[in-house]
Design an enzyme around this catalytic site. Structure first.
Site, PDB file in Angstrom:
ATOM      1  N   HIS A  71      15.164   5.976   3.126  1.00  0.00           N
ATOM      2  CA  HIS A  71      14.363   4.797   3.442  1.00  0.00           C
ATOM      3  C   HIS A  71      13.039   4.795   2.690  1.00  0.00           C
ATOM      4  O   HIS A  71      12.075   5.427   3.124  1.00  0.00           O
ATOM      5  CB  HIS A  71      14.130   4.794   4.963  1.00  0.00           C
ATOM      6  CG  HIS A  71      13.517   3.547   5.497  1.00  0.00           C
ATOM      7  ND1 HIS A  71      13.750   3.107   6.778  1.00  0.00           N
ATOM      8  CD2 HIS A  71      12.674   2.632   4.952  1.00  0.00           C
ATOM      9  CE1 HIS A  71      13.082   1.988   6.984  1.00  0.00           C
ATOM     10  NE2 HIS A  71      12.407   1.682   5.885  1.00  0.00           N
ATOM     11  N   HIS A  73      10.382   2.043   0.162  1.00  0.00           N
ATOM     12  CA  HIS A  73      10.114   0.711  -0.388  1.00  0.00           C
ATOM     13  C   HIS A  73       9.463   0.921  -1.750  1.00  0.00           C
ATOM     14  O   HIS A  73       8.371   1.495  -1.824  1.00  0.00           O
ATOM     15  CB  HIS A  73       9.179  -0.074   0.536  1.00  0.00           C
ATOM     16  CG  HIS A  73       9.770  -0.318   1.895  1.00  0.00           C
ATOM     17  ND1 HIS A  73      10.538  -1.420   2.187  1.00  0.00           N
ATOM     18  CD2 HIS A  73       9.751   0.428   3.022  1.00  0.00           C
ATOM     19  CE1 HIS A  73      10.942  -1.355   3.452  1.00  0.00           C
ATOM     20  NE2 HIS A  73      10.477  -0.234   3.982  1.00  0.00           N
ATOM     21  N   LEU A  74      10.144   0.501  -2.811  1.00  0.00           N
ATOM     22  CA  LEU A  74       9.600   0.716  -4.159  1.00  0.00           C
ATOM     23  C   LEU A  74       9.008  -0.558  -4.757  1.00  0.00           C
ATOM     24  O   LEU A  74       8.502  -0.539  -5.878  1.00  0.00           O
ATOM     25  CB  LEU A  74      10.656   1.332  -5.086  1.00  0.00           C
ATOM     26  CG  LEU A  74      11.201   2.703  -4.642  1.00  0.00           C
ATOM     27  CD1 LEU A  74      12.112   3.293  -5.710  1.00  0.00           C
ATOM     28  CD2 LEU A  74      10.091   3.694  -4.313  1.00  0.00           C
ATOM     29  N   ASN A 105      13.629  -5.438   0.788  1.00  0.00           N
ATOM     30  CA  ASN A 105      12.603  -6.469   1.033  1.00  0.00           C
ATOM     31  C   ASN A 105      11.654  -6.603  -0.153  1.00  0.00           C
ATOM     32  O   ASN A 105      10.457  -6.396  -0.055  1.00  0.00           O
ATOM     33  CB  ASN A 105      11.843  -6.211   2.340  1.00  0.00           C
ATOM     34  CG  ASN A 105      11.124  -4.878   2.371  1.00  0.00           C
ATOM     35  OD1 ASN A 105      11.459  -3.963   1.628  1.00  0.00           O
ATOM     36  ND2 ASN A 105      10.122  -4.771   3.222  1.00  0.00           N
ATOM     37  N   ASP A 165      15.830  -4.326   6.546  1.00  0.00           N
ATOM     38  CA  ASP A 165      14.599  -3.624   6.936  1.00  0.00           C
ATOM     39  C   ASP A 165      13.330  -4.398   6.569  1.00  0.00           C
ATOM     40  O   ASP A 165      13.234  -4.996   5.506  1.00  0.00           O
ATOM     41  CB  ASP A 165      14.529  -2.228   6.330  1.00  0.00           C
ATOM     42  CG  ASP A 165      13.304  -1.502   6.837  1.00  0.00           C
ATOM     43  OD1 ASP A 165      13.169  -1.356   8.055  1.00  0.00           O
ATOM     44  OD2 ASP A 165      12.452  -1.124   6.007  1.00  0.00           O
ATOM     45  N   HIS A 245      13.726   4.517  11.291  1.00  0.00           N
ATOM     46  CA  HIS A 245      12.419   4.909  11.859  1.00  0.00           C
ATOM     47  C   HIS A 245      12.323   4.823  13.398  1.00  0.00           C
ATOM     48  O   HIS A 245      11.548   4.025  13.939  1.00  0.00           O
ATOM     49  CB  HIS A 245      11.285   4.120  11.221  1.00  0.00           C
ATOM     50  CG  HIS A 245      11.491   2.634  11.006  1.00  0.00           C
ATOM     51  ND1 HIS A 245      11.944   1.800  11.985  1.00  0.00           N
ATOM     52  CD2 HIS A 245      11.284   1.853   9.917  1.00  0.00           C
ATOM     53  CE1 HIS A 245      12.002   0.557  11.509  1.00  0.00           C
ATOM     54  NE2 HIS A 245      11.616   0.575  10.249  1.00  0.00           N
ATOM     55  N   ASP A 318      10.185   6.110   5.035  1.00  0.00           N
ATOM     56  CA  ASP A 318       9.720   4.709   5.118  1.00  0.00           C
ATOM     57  C   ASP A 318       8.471   4.518   4.254  1.00  0.00           C
ATOM     58  O   ASP A 318       7.542   3.798   4.629  1.00  0.00           O
ATOM     59  CB  ASP A 318       9.468   4.296   6.573  1.00  0.00           C
ATOM     60  CG  ASP A 318       9.319   2.775   6.713  1.00  0.00           C
ATOM     61  OD1 ASP A 318       9.617   2.049   5.749  1.00  0.00           O
ATOM     62  OD2 ASP A 318       8.893   2.333   7.790  1.00  0.00           O
ATOM     63  N   HIS A 322       1.219  -0.411  -0.287  1.00  0.00           N
ATOM     64  CA  HIS A 322       0.649  -1.759  -0.241  1.00  0.00           C
ATOM     65  C   HIS A 322      -0.608  -1.809  -1.104  1.00  0.00           C
ATOM     66  O   HIS A 322      -1.423  -0.874  -1.072  1.00  0.00           O
ATOM     67  CB  HIS A 322       0.274  -2.147   1.195  1.00  0.00           C
ATOM     68  CG  HIS A 322       1.445  -2.448   2.062  1.00  0.00           C
ATOM     69  ND1 HIS A 322       2.310  -3.492   1.811  1.00  0.00           N
ATOM     70  CD2 HIS A 322       1.932  -1.819   3.165  1.00  0.00           C
ATOM     71  CE1 HIS A 322       3.256  -3.513   2.737  1.00  0.00           C
ATOM     72  NE2 HIS A 322       3.065  -2.495   3.566  1.00  0.00           N
ATOM     73  N   PRO A 336       1.670  -3.809   7.436  1.00  0.00           N
ATOM     74  CA  PRO A 336       2.055  -2.528   8.035  1.00  0.00           C
ATOM     75  C   PRO A 336       2.746  -1.630   7.004  1.00  0.00           C
ATOM     76  O   PRO A 336       3.445  -2.133   6.124  1.00  0.00           O
ATOM     77  CB  PRO A 336       3.054  -2.961   9.112  1.00  0.00           C
ATOM     78  CG  PRO A 336       3.689  -4.214   8.555  1.00  0.00           C
ATOM     79  CD  PRO A 336       2.641  -4.883   7.699  1.00  0.00           C
TER      80      PRO A 336
HETATM   81  N1  LIG Z   1       7.299   0.139   7.909  1.00  0.00           N
HETATM   82  C1  LIG Z   1       6.422  -0.774   7.644  1.00  0.00           C
HETATM   83  O1  LIG Z   1       5.421  -0.864   8.354  1.00  0.00           O
HETATM   84  N2  LIG Z   1       6.553  -1.618   6.614  1.00  0.00           N
HETATM   85  C2  LIG Z   1       7.678  -1.768   5.763  1.00  0.00           C
HETATM   86  C3  LIG Z   1       8.787  -2.534   6.412  1.00  0.00           C
HETATM   87  C4  LIG Z   1       9.552  -1.754   7.442  1.00  0.00           C
HETATM   88  O2  LIG Z   1       9.937  -0.599   7.226  1.00  0.00           O
HETATM   89  O3  LIG Z   1       9.851  -2.282   8.515  1.00  0.00           O
HETATM   90  C5  LIG Z   1       7.223  -2.462   4.480  1.00  0.00           C
HETATM   91  O4  LIG Z   1       8.057  -2.974   3.725  1.00  0.00           O
HETATM   92  O5  LIG Z   1       6.032  -2.424   4.193  1.00  0.00           O
HETATM   93 ZN   LIG Z   2      10.995   0.298   5.902  1.00  0.00          ZN
HETATM   94 ZN   LIG Z   3      11.554  -1.147   9.187  1.00  0.00          ZN
END
Ligand SMILES: NC(=O)N[C@@H](CC(=O)O)C(=O)O
Ligand SMILES: [Zn+2]
Ligand SMILES: [Zn+2]
EC number: 3.5.2.3
Length: 451
Positions: A71, A73-74, A105, A165, A245, A318, A322, A336
């Site tokens: 898990h 996010h790139l 996402n 996600d 998560h 996760d 950002h 988040p």
């Molecule tokens: N975990 C998070 O707070 N943010 C994730 C999205 C997610 O994992 O739900 C994101 O893409 O920033």
């Molecule tokens: Zn995530």
């Molecule tokens: Zn998530």
């Protein structure tokens, strides 16, 4: 599951042999030398360095299978100002990972084979870690119509995990159909368990801290109820389901119950939910804002115990970079998520290994073997044995360092561990016999800048 990923190609081809000297597989026994040739483990014992072999001094440290993250996010495509596949791959290699799963996402959303195959190919081109795209469950992650999972599964990336996600697949009928469809493809649905009707405007764990700070609360029941519902839907669809998560003691009880019933449910926990609780929110610092939110000390204790017991199967970061202008805002408006790839291993050592909740075998299981099995990866999370793929990490458990967001390989700097002294890091990471990182630095830095 039986599905396997293709072997990576491109720049990940091994060119020469590597001799890793003086390491202890799984932290057991006396140190050995491990010779890697043509991308596989060729010898374990005491080997002289062959001509032209690159030598890694293992310093008597621990050798584990390369870490696998289910898990991350790139942010590519679409938010390359926060992270790219290149910068995220560098962060992964530096953190000891050899395979990661990139959530859909992005912008555009990875709900087609076109986007998924781009992510896979770009990952192979960068060559630091296998980047497996996670396909979206629904078109545009809107939760309404199923995406063409079959076409994504048949593409070059051979997508085997689907998730919305960032959002929950909250409509029970859509979730039921998704489980049925995925099951027919030998694929897995990974659920972000959050009933959106219970989290309207929520930005912090519902409890005394949020009440005092005047932050809208996110109740545990928003998570627990979806975990219970999805366990039952998976049971009746005869499908597998994976919970992203996990953050609450209630989810752990439901998972334990579901596993006792023989339901094919698996779950992951993040390093931040194993270390931090909602007392961090006192100063309204948005770096601690994350979905699901940091919970209470009592949840943290239950999550640690559940990972030790195997009720929670795996650690997943996760990793959620950002850009500063999205994160450094008033708490309710800040995005988040937090960085995780480069700090995951030392935090698992701190929260699980040193307190005696997991031994090194357990760390290998939770951070490599189980996630590889859940994803159906045939070439990661394998035993350290002759003939096995040389996806490996040398862990220096005692190396002390101070976390500085600005010094991490990620483009974004939103680490909740800023200024913290951590103990342990990946001294060397090998992907199919090629050294992808040494001493916390990825092998190739030239591709990481976004400018
Ligand atoms: N975990 C998070 O707070 N943010 C994730 C999205 C997610 O994992 O739900 C994101 O893409 O920033
Ligand atoms: Zn995530
Ligand atoms: Zn998530």
């Amino acid at each position: 599951m039986s599905a396997t990923k293709r072997e990576g190609g491109g720049q990940t081809e091994p060119s020469e042999s590597v001799l890793i000297r003086n390491v202890r597989p799984y932290g057991e026994g006396s140190p050995v030398d491990v010779l890697v040739r043509d991308g596989v483990i060729a010898e374990i014992g005491s080997a002289p360095a062959p001509d032209g072999a690159e030598v890694v001094d293992g310093g008597g440290h621990v050798l584990l299978p390369g870490l696998v993250d289910l898990h991350v996010h790139l942010r590519e495509p679409g938010r390359e100002d926060a992270e790219t596949i290149a910068s995220g791959s560098a962060a992964a290699a530096a953190g000891g990972f050899t395979a990661v799963f990139a959530m859909p996402n992005t912008d555009p959303v990875a709900d087609t084979a076109l986007v998924c195959d781009h992510v896979w190919r770009r990952g192979q081109e960068v060559g630091l870690v296998d980047v497996h795209p996670v396909g979206a469950v629904t078109v545009g992650q809107k939760g309404e119509r199923l995406a063409e999972m079959g076409i994504m599964a048949a593409g070059e990336a051979r997508v085997r995990i689907f998730s919305d996600d960032g959002f929950c697949v909250s409509d029970p009928l859509v979730m039921r159909r998704a489980l049925e469809y995925a099951s027919g493809l030998g694929a897995l649905i990974a659920q972000h368990a959050e009933d959106p009707r219970l989290t309207c405007g929520a930005c912090a764990h519902e409890g005394p801290t949020a009440a005092r700070l005047g932050l809208t609360g996110w109740p545990r029941s928003a998570e627990d109820s979806i975990v219970a519902r999805d366990a039952i839907l998976a049971r009746d669809a005869n499908a597998r389901v994976h919970i992203c998560h996990v953050s609450t003691a209630g989810s752990v009880s439901v998972l334990r119950w579901a596993k006792e019933q023989g339901i094919a449910i698996t779950a992951e926990v993040t390093p931040h939910h194993l270390l931090l609780d909602d007392s961090r929110l006192e100063d309204y610092d948005p770096v601690y804002k994350v979905n699901p939110p940091l919970r209470e000390e009592s949840d943290v204790a239950v999550l640690r115990r559940a990972l030790a017991d195997g009720v929670i199967d795996a650690v997943a970061t996760d990793h959620a970079p950002h850009a500063a202008h999205d994160k450094d805002r008033e708490f309710a408006l800040a995005r988040p998520g937090m960085l995780g790839l480069e700090t995951s291993l030392p935090i698992i050592l701190e929260t699980m290994l040193r307190p005696g909740l997991l031994d090194w075998r357990g760390v290998a299981r939770a951070m490599s073997e189980k996630p590889a099995q859940i994803a159906g990866l045939a070439d990661h999370g394998r035993p350290i044995a002759v003939g096995e793929p040389a996806n490996l990490v040398v862990v220096d458990p005692d190396f002390e360092w101070t976390v500085r967001g600005s010094e991490l390989a990620s483009i974004a700097t939103n680490t909740p561990f800023e200024g913290m002294r951590l103990r342990g890091r990946a001294a060397a990471t090998l992907l199919r016999g090629r050294i992808t990182a040494r001493d916390g630095q990825a092998a190739r830095q030239e591709e990481r800048s976004w400018t």
